[in-house]
Design a protein around this motif. Structure first.
Motif, PDB file in Angstrom:
ATOM      1  N   LEU A  10     -45.773  18.146 -29.030  1.00 58.19           N
ATOM      2  CA  LEU A  10     -45.187  16.864 -28.653  1.00 58.19           C
ATOM      3  C   LEU A  10     -46.215  15.739 -28.726  1.00 58.19           C
ATOM      4  O   LEU A  10     -47.390  15.938 -28.423  1.00 58.19           O
ATOM      5  CB  LEU A  10     -44.617  16.938 -27.235  1.00 58.19           C
ATOM      6  CG  LEU A  10     -43.537  17.996 -27.014  1.00 58.19           C
ATOM      7  CD1 LEU A  10     -43.147  18.037 -25.549  1.00 58.19           C
ATOM      8  CD2 LEU A  10     -42.330  17.711 -27.873  1.00 58.19           C
ATOM      9  N   THR A  11     -45.755  14.569 -29.110  1.00 59.68           N
ATOM     10  CA  THR A  11     -46.612  13.397 -29.135  1.00 59.68           C
ATOM     11  C   THR A  11     -46.731  12.859 -27.714  1.00 59.68           C
ATOM     12  O   THR A  11     -45.721  12.590 -27.067  1.00 59.68           O
ATOM     13  CB  THR A  11     -46.003  12.298 -30.039  1.00 59.68           C
ATOM     14  OG1 THR A  11     -45.777  12.849 -31.329  1.00 59.68           O
ATOM     15  CG2 THR A  11     -46.915  11.105 -30.131  1.00 59.68           C
ATOM     16  N   PRO A  12     -47.956  12.704 -27.208  1.00 59.24           N
ATOM     17  CA  PRO A  12     -48.093  12.196 -25.837  1.00 59.24           C
ATOM     18  C   PRO A  12     -47.698  10.720 -25.742  1.00 59.24           C
ATOM     19  O   PRO A  12     -47.848   9.962 -26.704  1.00 59.24           O
ATOM     20  CB  PRO A  12     -49.585  12.386 -25.536  1.00 59.24           C
ATOM     21  CG  PRO A  12     -50.246  12.437 -26.859  1.00 59.24           C
ATOM     22  CD  PRO A  12     -49.239  12.986 -27.837  1.00 59.24           C
ATOM     23  N   LEU A  13     -47.171  10.331 -24.585  1.00 57.37           N
ATOM     24  CA  LEU A  13     -46.800   8.930 -24.381  1.00 57.37           C
ATOM     25  C   LEU A  13     -48.013   8.011 -24.441  1.00 57.37           C
ATOM     26  O   LEU A  13     -47.893   6.835 -24.729  1.00 57.37           O
ATOM     27  CB  LEU A  13     -46.089   8.754 -23.040  1.00 57.37           C
ATOM     28  CG  LEU A  13     -44.608   9.055 -23.030  1.00 57.37           C
ATOM     29  CD1 LEU A  13     -44.045   8.909 -21.627  1.00 57.37           C
ATOM     30  CD2 LEU A  13     -43.851   8.157 -23.984  1.00 57.37           C
ATOM     31  N   ASP A  14     -49.198   8.560 -24.171  1.00 58.43           N
ATOM     32  CA  ASP A  14     -50.415   7.750 -24.242  1.00 58.43           C
ATOM     33  C   ASP A  14     -50.693   7.285 -25.667  1.00 58.43           C
ATOM     34  O   ASP A  14     -51.435   6.331 -25.877  1.00 58.43           O
ATOM     35  CB  ASP A  14     -51.621   8.536 -23.730  1.00 58.43           C
ATOM     36  CG  ASP A  14     -51.511   8.857 -22.259  1.00 58.43           C
ATOM     37  OD1 ASP A  14     -50.665   8.236 -21.582  1.00 58.43           O
ATOM     38  OD2 ASP A  14     -52.263   9.722 -21.770  1.00 58.43           O
ATOM     39  N   ALA A  15     -50.092   7.945 -26.660  1.00 57.86           N
ATOM     40  CA  ALA A  15     -50.308   7.570 -28.052  1.00 57.86           C
ATOM     41  C   ALA A  15     -49.522   6.319 -28.442  1.00 57.86           C
ATOM     42  O   ALA A  15     -49.774   5.725 -29.473  1.00 57.86           O
ATOM     43  CB  ALA A  15     -49.932   8.728 -28.972  1.00 57.86           C
TER      44      ALA A  15
END
Length: 184
Positions: A17-22
């Motif tokens: 999953l792509t982290p929200l921090d990205a």
């Protein structure tokens, strides 16, 4: 789902999953922070002058307890104004937003941070709002309402008017396009 489609429910690993921090978040307008500081300064200045006028007025004598409280208030009000100004300055630096193809996100908070992400297809309607000071400074707020909610899901304050209009138009156009795409 159409008759010929097969059902799929693949398990995902959290590493995939792509982290929200990205997500690349944008700051609200610097003008918004300055406007809030100005409103804060005017409010506490008026409060201070009203208290000073009550303390120095010659028409009726103040009781000793009230006179002492007024003297403390003359020192306390500027201190509270300064604390509020510092808090607002810091909190406004932590108000961030991001617009992506399928969703819009808003992050806020100094000590207790929260990030709200709303899928564009779930947005029922979006309102662009301006108060008199925001109109004067060409700023706006966007309120996003999700399907099934009476209150707005979240509000993005301190946007440049042109930027808010573009975001609103993008959401309205893409909401319909994404809904049509999902129905096909």
């Amino acid at each position: 789902m159409h008759a010929g489609d097969s059902f799929s429910n693949l398990q995902l690993s959290t590493e995939q999953l792509t982290p929200l921090d990205a997500v690349q978040l944008e700051n609200v307008a610097k003008r918004y922070r300055l406007l809030r500081q100005g409103v804060n300064a005017v409010f506490f200045s008026v409060l201070w002058f009203v208290l000073l006028g009550c303390y120095l007025q010659p028409w009726w004598p103040l009781p000793v307890e009230l006179s002492a409280a007024g003297l403390y208030g003359l020192w306390l009000i500027p201190l509270l104004g300064l604390v509020r100004a510092l808090y607002c300055w810091q909190s406004d630096q932590h108000k961030l937003f991001a617009l992506r193809e399928h969703d819009i996100s808003y992050k806020s908070g100094i000590f207790f941070q929260k990030m709200i992400t709303q899928p564009v297809v779930r947005i029922q309607h979006i309102e662009l709002k301006q108060g008199p000071l925001e109109r004067k400074t060409a700023l706006a707020r966007l309120q996003l309402f999700s399907a099934g909610g009476a209150m707005h899901t979240f509000e993005i304050p301190g946007l440049h008017l042109e930027q808010a209009q573009k975001i609103r138009q993008f959401v309205l156009q893409h909401k319909d396009a994404l809904q049509d795409e999902q129905q096909q």
